[in-house]
Design an enzyme around this catalytic site. Sequence first.
Site, PDB file in Angstrom:
ATOM      1  N   GLU A 116     -24.285   6.170  10.439  1.00  0.00           N
ATOM      2  CA  GLU A 116     -22.826   6.145  10.674  1.00  0.00           C
ATOM      3  C   GLU A 116     -22.096   6.948   9.590  1.00  0.00           C
ATOM      4  OE1 GLU A 116     -20.656   2.226  10.755  1.00  0.00           O
ATOM      5  OE2 GLU A 116     -19.355   3.330   9.388  1.00  0.00           O
ATOM      6  N   ASN A 150     -24.931  -4.311   8.495  1.00  0.00           N
ATOM      7  CA  ASN A 150     -24.035  -5.482   8.511  1.00  0.00           C
ATOM      8  C   ASN A 150     -24.805  -6.766   8.248  1.00  0.00           C
ATOM      9  OD1 ASN A 150     -24.020  -7.231  11.226  1.00  0.00           O
ATOM     10  ND2 ASN A 150     -24.622  -5.144  11.731  1.00  0.00           N
TER      11      ASN A 150
END
Length: 283
Positions: A126, A225
């Site tokens: 990302e 995450n």
Amino acid sequence: MTPEIEMSEEIGFCPGVRRAIAMAKDVARQRGGIETLGPLVHNQPVLQKLARLGVRVVNCPDDITGGAVVISAHGVSPEQQAEIQQRHIDIIDTTCPIVHQAQLAARRLARAGFFIIIYGDANHPEVKGILGWANGKGIATLNKNAISHLEPPPPQLGILAQTTQIPDRFTEFVRQITEASLSRETKLRTVDTICRHIKKRQAATVKLATRSNLMLVIGSHHSANTARLLQLCSHITKTHLIETASQIESHWLAGKDHIGVTAGASTDAETIREVMMKLSAVS
Ligand code: SF4
């Protein structure tokens, strides 16, 4: 003593992952299989289930064998998109709309002459993708001292975050960069690009960890995450990271009266259910 087992209020796929998986499954059904550029999610059980539906992972554009490829929710750089299109390969773009907002912010700031600093892991897809939208005019780092090594010092700095970072740490990073920039009269602009769903998940996990004497975080070592949830919980109480129910060791539960369960944004409902069932069975 039978422990109370409590699941976090924010658990299961986040909207971006749910959307990416649904899109990949649809196209795999229509085409009788599809390739994804890099893993669609950083979660092995989910990838195995997708593989059974014909969703296969390729690691670079050179390895694409079909006429179409899926881009993951993490997104890619415009350069990589162009590289695929030049090969006349259709792109099924599942970039999460929240990641795309971060990409657009990077492009906007870079075009306005800002040097971009992304608070995040430079090796994460990302982050690489977002930097690509800044046309290479930036760096990704978790080190507040990184700007002191930039020569000549950029007169304008645009600060963004990887969408899965911890908000308090990003705030502290921005504070430190601001302090370091004061003597240089650097113009700063900060855009909070941390995902709102991740913020809610982290907050619910912290709340649960504070009333638990054991936390289980379900997810992969490779998931950014999930790693943040593990970090947050480990500072509060005894915590283990597991990918599947089979990894639970019954001695972890000895003497614990409140066990909390949370999961990364790419952990599927079936795996969570299996963990809850195993916990009930062994406690
Ligand atoms: S965590 Fe947030 S930014 Fe990342 S895919 Fe999920 S919804 Fe999108």
